[in-house]
Design a protein around this motif. Sequence first.
Motif, short mmCIF file in Angstrom:
data_model
loop_
_atom_site.label_atom_id
_atom_site.label_comp_id
_atom_site.label_asym_id
_atom_site.label_seq_id
_atom_site.Cartn_x
_atom_site.Cartn_y
_atom_site.Cartn_z
N ILE A 1 0.86 -1.19 0.00
CA ILE A 1 0.00 0.00 0.00
C ILE A 1 0.90 1.24 0.00
O ILE A 1 1.80 1.36 0.84
CB ILE A 1 -0.92 0.02 1.24
CG1 ILE A 1 -1.79 -1.25 1.30
CG2 ILE A 1 -1.80 1.28 1.26
CD1 ILE A 1 -2.74 -1.42 0.15
N CYS A 2 0.66 2.14 -0.91
CA CYS A 2 1.47 3.35 -1.01
C CYS A 2 1.21 4.24 0.20
O CYS A 2 0.05 4.56 0.50
CB CYS A 2 1.12 4.08 -2.31
SG CYS A 2 1.93 5.68 -2.48
N ALA A 3 2.30 4.64 0.88
CA ALA A 3 2.17 5.44 2.11
C ALA A 3 1.61 6.83 1.80
O ALA A 3 1.04 7.49 2.67
CB ALA A 3 3.53 5.56 2.78
N GLN A 4 1.75 7.26 0.56
CA GLN A 4 1.33 8.62 0.23
C GLN A 4 -0.13 8.69 -0.23
O GLN A 4 -0.90 9.51 0.24
CB GLN A 4 2.24 9.16 -0.88
CG GLN A 4 2.49 10.66 -0.77
CD GLN A 4 3.71 11.04 -1.59
OE1 GLN A 4 4.77 10.41 -1.46
NE2 GLN A 4 3.56 12.04 -2.42
N CYS A 5 -0.53 7.80 -1.18
CA CYS A 5 -1.90 7.89 -1.72
C CYS A 5 -2.81 6.80 -1.18
O CYS A 5 -4.03 6.88 -1.36
CB CYS A 5 -1.87 7.83 -3.25
SG CYS A 5 -1.38 6.22 -3.90
N GLY A 6 -2.25 5.78 -0.54
CA GLY A 6 -3.09 4.75 0.06
C GLY A 6 -3.60 3.71 -0.92
O GLY A 6 -4.42 2.86 -0.57
N THR B 1 7.18 4.64 -2.92
CA THR B 1 5.78 5.01 -3.15
C THR B 1 5.40 4.55 -4.56
O THR B 1 6.26 4.13 -5.33
CB THR B 1 5.57 6.55 -3.06
OG1 THR B 1 6.37 7.17 -4.07
CG2 THR B 1 5.94 7.09 -1.69
N CYS B 2 4.11 4.68 -4.89
CA CYS B 2 3.67 4.26 -6.22
C CYS B 2 4.20 5.24 -7.28
O CYS B 2 4.66 6.33 -6.97
CB CYS B 2 2.15 4.17 -6.29
SG CYS B 2 1.33 5.76 -6.49
N LEU B 3 4.16 4.80 -8.54
CA LEU B 3 4.72 5.63 -9.62
C LEU B 3 4.00 6.97 -9.74
O LEU B 3 4.61 7.99 -10.04
CB LEU B 3 4.65 4.86 -10.95
CG LEU B 3 5.62 3.68 -11.07
CD1 LEU B 3 5.40 2.95 -12.39
CD2 LEU B 3 7.08 4.14 -10.96
N TRP B 4 2.71 6.98 -9.48
CA TRP B 4 1.97 8.25 -9.57
C TRP B 4 2.52 9.24 -8.55
O TRP B 4 2.76 10.40 -8.88
CB TRP B 4 0.47 8.02 -9.32
CG TRP B 4 -0.36 9.23 -9.69
CD1 TRP B 4 -0.87 9.53 -10.91
CD2 TRP B 4 -0.75 10.31 -8.82
NE1 TRP B 4 -1.54 10.72 -10.87
CE2 TRP B 4 -1.49 11.22 -9.60
CE3 TRP B 4 -0.54 10.59 -7.46
CZ2 TRP B 4 -2.04 12.38 -9.08
CZ3 TRP B 4 -1.09 11.76 -6.95
CH2 TRP B 4 -1.83 12.65 -7.75
N CYS B 5 2.74 8.74 -7.35
CA CYS B 5 3.26 9.63 -6.29
C CYS B 5 4.72 10.02 -6.57
O CYS B 5 5.22 10.99 -6.00
CB CYS B 5 3.12 8.97 -4.92
SG CYS B 5 1.39 8.87 -4.41
N GLN B 6 5.39 9.27 -7.44
CA GLN B 6 6.75 9.66 -7.85
C GLN B 6 6.74 10.63 -9.02
O GLN B 6 7.78 10.99 -9.56
CB GLN B 6 7.55 8.41 -8.24
CG GLN B 6 7.85 7.47 -7.08
CD GLN B 6 8.53 6.19 -7.57
OE1 GLN B 6 9.41 6.23 -8.42
NE2 GLN B 6 8.09 5.05 -7.05
ZN ZN Z 1 0.89 6.60 -4.27
#
Ligand code: ZN
Length: 214
Positions: free
Chosen positions: A183-188, A198-203
């Motif tokens: 689970i991405c810590a930033q977007c969940g 984090t996930c690619l979107w959050c990167q």
């Molecule tokens: Zn994310």
Amino acid sequence: MRTDMDVKAATSSSALPGTGPVERVGTYTREELAARISAFHGTAAPGVVIGCIMIDLAMQQLPEGILFDAICETADCLPDAVQLITPCTIGNKWLKIINLGRFAVSLYDKYSGQGVRVFLDPCKLQGWDELRCWFLKIKPKHDQDSDLLHTQIWAAGRDIYTLHPVQIDACYLKKQSKGPVGICAQCGEAYPLKDGATCLWCQGHTHYTTPALS
Ligand code: ZN
């Protein structure tokens, strides 16, 4: 697991290559194929019709009953032809697109990588002017004669294509696993952990913004 559908696809029942006009693609007549392409692709686009003829031709060169995968060298039209008349789709990953901008597709044994590549050969289009103009974008679309183009596609037969054997590189034969998911810590949202902390979107790999709600 693939069984019946693969065998059916691999033993397509069209006439032998290079024997005059194309009468059928697999079991489809010209009208049936046009209807099927329209339903799937939106219109009976010439590129999908040509793609279906190419793929039908390539399938006849494969050993009977094998499980095959496909690689398209363009994202235009041809991938839809693969998805229409073979069991290979983007979603099941039996179809890959390596976008080289060439109107070509390879079908190959998914285990050995041995197969056949087929392309619409610009050297073989003499005498099929409407088809040549469409393929090489010589005329603007509004000057093209769509009926004549489709007539030429079917009348030209299978001689306008070139086929040759291929051995697909081993890296394309391996199953690409997504690996562990977290689970991405930033977007969940859930994402493959191999992408990073984090996930690619959050990167920053973004393709949308979220408008503020009014
Ligand atoms: Zn994310």
